[in-house]
Motif scaffolding. Structure first.
Motif, PDB file in Angstrom:
ATOM      1  N   ILE A 285       0.842  -1.201   0.000  1.00 44.64           N
ATOM      2  CA  ILE A 285       0.000   0.000   0.000  1.00 44.64           C
ATOM      3  C   ILE A 285       0.876   1.249   0.000  1.00 44.64           C
ATOM      4  O   ILE A 285       0.604   2.229  -0.708  1.00 44.64           O
ATOM      5  CB  ILE A 285      -0.948  -0.006   1.220  1.00 44.64           C
ATOM      6  CG1 ILE A 285      -1.991  -1.116   1.074  1.00 44.64           C
ATOM      7  CG2 ILE A 285      -1.633   1.350   1.370  1.00 44.64           C
ATOM      8  CD1 ILE A 285      -2.842  -1.325   2.316  1.00 44.64           C
ATOM      9  N   ALA A 286       1.955   1.227   0.793  1.00 47.94           N
ATOM     10  CA  ALA A 286       2.872   2.369   0.845  1.00 47.94           C
ATOM     11  C   ALA A 286       3.467   2.647  -0.531  1.00 47.94           C
ATOM     12  O   ALA A 286       3.675   3.800  -0.919  1.00 47.94           O
ATOM     13  CB  ALA A 286       3.980   2.104   1.858  1.00 47.94           C
ATOM     14  N   GLU A 287       3.738   1.587  -1.289  1.00 48.91           N
ATOM     15  CA  GLU A 287       4.289   1.782  -2.630  1.00 48.91           C
ATOM     16  C   GLU A 287       3.260   2.390  -3.569  1.00 48.91           C
ATOM     17  O   GLU A 287       3.596   3.225  -4.422  1.00 48.91           O
ATOM     18  CB  GLU A 287       4.801   0.458  -3.186  1.00 48.91           C
ATOM     19  CG  GLU A 287       5.576   0.600  -4.480  1.00 48.91           C
ATOM     20  CD  GLU A 287       6.264  -0.679  -4.910  1.00 48.91           C
ATOM     21  OE1 GLU A 287       6.711  -0.727  -6.062  1.00 48.91           O
ATOM     22  OE2 GLU A 287       6.349  -1.620  -4.095  1.00 48.91           O
ATOM     23  N   VAL A 288       1.992   1.985  -3.444  1.00 51.41           N
ATOM     24  CA  VAL A 288       0.942   2.593  -4.254  1.00 51.41           C
ATOM     25  C   VAL A 288       0.842   4.089  -3.970  1.00 51.41           C
ATOM     26  O   VAL A 288       0.594   4.899  -4.866  1.00 51.41           O
ATOM     27  CB  VAL A 288      -0.414   1.891  -3.992  1.00 51.41           C
ATOM     28  CG1 VAL A 288      -1.571   2.686  -4.572  1.00 51.41           C
ATOM     29  CG2 VAL A 288      -0.399   0.492  -4.594  1.00 51.41           C
ATOM     30  N   VAL A 289       1.052   4.481  -2.706  1.00 49.15           N
ATOM     31  CA  VAL A 289       0.972   5.891  -2.322  1.00 49.15           C
ATOM     32  C   VAL A 289       2.216   6.656  -2.752  1.00 49.15           C
ATOM     33  O   VAL A 289       2.123   7.775  -3.276  1.00 49.15           O
ATOM     34  CB  VAL A 289       0.764   6.026  -0.800  1.00 49.15           C
ATOM     35  CG1 VAL A 289       0.834   7.493  -0.361  1.00 49.15           C
ATOM     36  CG2 VAL A 289      -0.572   5.421  -0.389  1.00 49.15           C
ATOM     37  N   HIS A 290       3.389   6.073  -2.562  1.00 50.59           N
ATOM     38  CA  HIS A 290       4.639   6.827  -2.716  1.00 50.59           C
ATOM     39  C   HIS A 290       5.508   6.386  -3.898  1.00 50.59           C
ATOM     40  O   HIS A 290       6.505   7.047  -4.194  1.00 50.59           O
ATOM     41  CB  HIS A 290       5.466   6.712  -1.437  1.00 50.59           C
ATOM     42  CG  HIS A 290       4.809   7.304  -0.236  1.00 50.59           C
ATOM     43  ND1 HIS A 290       4.629   8.663  -0.075  1.00 50.59           N
ATOM     44  CD2 HIS A 290       4.267   6.721   0.870  1.00 50.59           C
ATOM     45  CE1 HIS A 290       4.019   8.897   1.083  1.00 50.59           C
ATOM     46  NE2 HIS A 290       3.782   7.741   1.667  1.00 50.59           N
ATOM     47  N   LEU A 349       8.557   3.534   5.192  1.00 50.31           N
ATOM     48  CA  LEU A 349       8.417   2.101   4.902  1.00 50.31           C
ATOM     49  C   LEU A 349       8.686   1.820   3.429  1.00 50.31           C
ATOM     50  O   LEU A 349       9.356   0.840   3.078  1.00 50.31           O
ATOM     51  CB  LEU A 349       7.013   1.630   5.285  1.00 50.31           C
ATOM     52  CG  LEU A 349       6.672   0.164   4.989  1.00 50.31           C
ATOM     53  CD1 LEU A 349       7.608  -0.778   5.748  1.00 50.31           C
ATOM     54  CD2 LEU A 349       5.210  -0.129   5.360  1.00 50.31           C
ATOM     55  N   ASP A 350       8.182   2.676   2.557  1.00 50.63           N
ATOM     56  CA  ASP A 350       8.437   2.508   1.131  1.00 50.63           C
ATOM     57  C   ASP A 350       9.928   2.647   0.832  1.00 50.63           C
ATOM     58  O   ASP A 350      10.494   1.881   0.044  1.00 50.63           O
ATOM     59  CB  ASP A 350       7.633   3.551   0.345  1.00 50.63           C
ATOM     60  CG  ASP A 350       7.847   3.439  -1.155  1.00 50.63           C
ATOM     61  OD1 ASP A 350       7.615   2.347  -1.704  1.00 50.63           O
ATOM     62  OD2 ASP A 350       8.256   4.437  -1.771  1.00 50.63           O
ATOM     63  N   ARG A 351      10.585   3.601   1.474  1.00 48.92           N
ATOM     64  CA  ARG A 351      12.028   3.779   1.266  1.00 48.92           C
ATOM     65  C   ARG A 351      12.810   2.570   1.767  1.00 48.92           C
ATOM     66  O   ARG A 351      13.779   2.145   1.140  1.00 48.92           O
ATOM     67  CB  ARG A 351      12.499   5.046   1.987  1.00 48.92           C
ATOM     68  CG  ARG A 351      12.005   6.345   1.357  1.00 48.92           C
ATOM     69  CD  ARG A 351      12.393   7.531   2.210  1.00 48.92           C
ATOM     70  NE  ARG A 351      11.924   8.793   1.639  1.00 48.92           N
ATOM     71  CZ  ARG A 351      11.945   9.945   2.273  1.00 48.92           C
ATOM     72  NH1 ARG A 351      12.409  10.013   3.524  1.00 48.92           N
ATOM     73  NH2 ARG A 351      11.505  11.048   1.692  1.00 48.92           N
ATOM     74  N   LEU A 352      12.393   2.023   2.912  1.00 44.99           N
ATOM     75  CA  LEU A 352      13.064   0.845   3.452  1.00 44.99           C
ATOM     76  C   LEU A 352      12.961  -0.322   2.478  1.00 44.99           C
ATOM     77  O   LEU A 352      13.955  -1.020   2.220  1.00 44.99           O
ATOM     78  CB  LEU A 352      12.449   0.462   4.798  1.00 44.99           C
ATOM     79  CG  LEU A 352      12.898  -0.885   5.383  1.00 44.99           C
ATOM     80  CD1 LEU A 352      14.399  -0.877   5.684  1.00 44.99           C
ATOM     81  CD2 LEU A 352      12.094  -1.214   6.646  1.00 44.99           C
ATOM     82  N   THR A 353      11.773  -0.548   1.929  1.00 42.63           N
ATOM     83  CA  THR A 353      11.585  -1.660   1.002  1.00 42.63           C
ATOM     84  C   THR A 353      12.465  -1.503  -0.226  1.00 42.63           C
ATOM     85  O   THR A 353      13.092  -2.457  -0.694  1.00 42.63           O
ATOM     86  CB  THR A 353      10.104  -1.756   0.587  1.00 42.63           C
ATOM     87  OG1 THR A 353       9.282  -1.849   1.757  1.00 42.63           O
ATOM     88  CG2 THR A 353       9.860  -2.979  -0.278  1.00 42.63           C
ATOM     89  N   ARG A 354      12.561  -0.286  -0.744  1.00 39.48           N
ATOM     90  CA  ARG A 354      13.399  -0.066  -1.920  1.00 39.48           C
ATOM     91  C   ARG A 354      14.883  -0.233  -1.583  1.00 39.48           C
ATOM     92  O   ARG A 354      15.663  -0.714  -2.406  1.00 39.48           O
ATOM     93  CB  ARG A 354      13.129   1.316  -2.504  1.00 39.48           C
ATOM     94  CG  ARG A 354      11.894   1.342  -3.388  1.00 39.48           C
ATOM     95  CD  ARG A 354      11.712   2.661  -4.090  1.00 39.48           C
ATOM     96  NE  ARG A 354      10.882   3.575  -3.308  1.00 39.48           N
ATOM     97  CZ  ARG A 354      10.562   4.793  -3.709  1.00 39.48           C
ATOM     98  NH1 ARG A 354      11.020   5.240  -4.858  1.00 39.48           N
ATOM     99  NH2 ARG A 354       9.796   5.572  -2.973  1.00 39.48           N
ATOM    100  N   ALA A 355      15.264   0.165  -0.385  1.00 39.53           N
ATOM    101  CA  ALA A 355      16.659  -0.001   0.029  1.00 39.53           C
ATOM    102  C   ALA A 355      17.023  -1.479   0.138  1.00 39.53           C
ATOM    103  O   ALA A 355      18.114  -1.899  -0.267  1.00 39.53           O
ATOM    104  CB  ALA A 355      16.899   0.702   1.362  1.00 39.53           C
ATOM    105  N   VAL A 356      16.107  -2.277   0.680  1.00 39.69           N
ATOM    106  CA  VAL A 356      16.341  -3.721   0.774  1.00 39.69           C
ATOM    107  C   VAL A 356      16.470  -4.314  -0.621  1.00 39.69           C
ATOM    108  O   VAL A 356      17.334  -5.174  -0.880  1.00 39.69           O
ATOM    109  CB  VAL A 356      15.194  -4.393   1.559  1.00 39.69           C
ATOM    110  CG1 VAL A 356      15.282  -5.912   1.453  1.00 39.69           C
ATOM    111  CG2 VAL A 356      15.238  -3.965   3.020  1.00 39.69           C
TER     112      VAL A 356
END
Length: 424
Positions: A285-290, A349-356
């Protein structure tokens, strides 16, 4: 952007059960509010005009990830959720499917009475977008859905869809007012639908000679311009397969949700004590938003948030769905009081997922992930449309007698294929 993509949208029989329609309204409204809060109404309208983002948003809401009904269901959910919030958000969705589309001019005039905008001009714009896609573009698709999304500032987006019964496909058209400088020269934000033979597009810039002389389109064929755009080809198979998903991106989401250290940190970002399955949904959901536009090239991945109503890739986990909604609502309520920690947490949270994704180079084991989701489905109150009595009839097909009864109750049903008669 103009002609940002094309896609096949298979016509698919079915309906949206009330237990999902209600949740789609709540989740769609919450996602819309998050985008407007973080980026403003113009960005929200821009997202709606992106066919890839639209498909991903519908998938994260629990709709079938690839079929034509995603358009009807998402726009119906947003209309139910956003229109009552007009005084706060300034947005109104007019029109809809079938006979509802004919009400668009009256709804726009009612909107203009509250905002001081020119209602007749808006109604004319609505008619022009419909006529261009239905008549000026001879691509074999006849419109049956027209929605006009407008902000009180006057900025608007149009999402409309046509069907081609011979091919069993639908085509979705997207418009966005800042991108429309001239209604008769390349006005579209995007046209969704796989080309089937020669397409006559009388509003293409290269068709100026044809507009003036009413002869054939001059210059380069339209197919060539479509080939230059991003193409989202939605497959006809209903199940979600590994080849439909960017496994590295999915792997990052699963790592954030299920690896102990990452899970603890992700939960801390949202100022919540959250379980792994809810974190998985919230990360998507965070990715859909950001997320940036390039992040939505594999919309099937977003079905890993809340599954699909027909059980693909897995049943809708109602417990997780409701927990995700609760977190979103709490973050929005806190933001209204001036406390933005939870809203900001979704961006982090979106930034963390992309960093991983970048640092760990994760690769999801698709088969294992799918098996896990189906195994835990009962504990999450997983549900599909086939769990409902009427859903079983939908799966088998209504048959001539059942179809005749429904047409008698609503003659408009005879105009649309099964998927686009969904109850929303």
């Amino acid at each position: 952007m103009k002609r940002s993509g094309t896609a096949d949208l298979p016509l698919h029989g079915g309906r949206v059960p009330p237990w999902l329609a209600t949740r789609m309204t709540e989740l769609g409204t919450a996602i819309s509010e998050q985008i407007i809060l973080n980026y403003g109404h113009s960005e929200f309208l821009s997202r709606l005009s992106d066919p890839f983002w639209f498909q991903a948003c519908g998938a994260v809401m629990g709709m079938d990830w690839h079929s034509s009904g995603i358009t009807t269901s998402v726009m119906g959910a947003l209309k139910r959720g956003l229109n009552p919030r007009f005084s706060e958000l300034g947005l109104q969705i007019c029109g809809g499917r079938g006979r509802h589309s004919k009400r668009t001019p009256d709804e726009l005039r009612d909107f203009s009475a509250r905002t001081g905008l020119d209602g007749n001009d808006l109604a004319r714009t609505s008619r022009l977008t419909a006529r261009i896609d239905n008549n000026a573009i001879a691509d074999g698709f006849q419109l049956y859905l027209h929605t006009f999304v407008i902000h009180r500032s006057g900025e608007w987006s149009v999402i409309q869809q046509g069907m081609n019964g011979a091919t069993g496909l639908a085509r979705r058209y997207h418009w966005h007012s800042p991108a429309v400088g001239d209604f008769v020269h390349d006005p579209h934000t995007a046209i969704l639908g796989r080309p089937r033979g020669e397409i006559l597009n009388l509003v293409d810039t290269r068709a100026t000679a044809a507009q003036q002389a009413l002869v054939r389109i001059a210059g380069q064929p339209v197919e060539a311009s479509l080939d230059e755009a991003r193409r989202l080809v939605m497959p006809r198979h209903h199940d979600v397969r590994a080849e439909d998903i960017d496994l590295k991106r999915l792997g990052a989401v699963l790592a954030v949700a299920h690896e102990q250290d990452l899970r603890d940190f992700a939960s801390l970002l949202l100022v919540e004590g959250l379980g792994p399955r809810t974190l998985q949904s919230l990360a998507l959901i965070a990715e859909v938003v950001h997320g940036a536009p390039s992040r939505f090239s594999d919309p099937a991945r977003f079905s890993w948030a809340h599954g699909g109503k027909d059980g693909h890739p897995f049943p809708v986990p109602l417990k997780t769905y409701d927990e995700s909604l609760a977190v979103l609502r709490r973050s929005l309520e806190a933001a209204r009081l001036g406390h933005t920690e939870k809203v900001d947490g979704f961006r982090r949270l979106d930034r963390l997922t992309r960093a991983v994704e970048q640092d760990r180079d994760p690769l999801a084991d698709f088969s294992a992930a799918l098996e896990h989701e189906r195994k835990i489905s009962p504990s999450l109150n997983g549900r599909t449309v086939f769990d409902d009595g009427r859903g079983l009839d939908d799966r088998r097909g209504l048959g001539k007698r059942g179809t005749a009864k429904r047409k008698a109750a609503d003659p408009q049903l005879s105009l649309f294929p099964a998927q686009d008669r969904e109850t929303t």
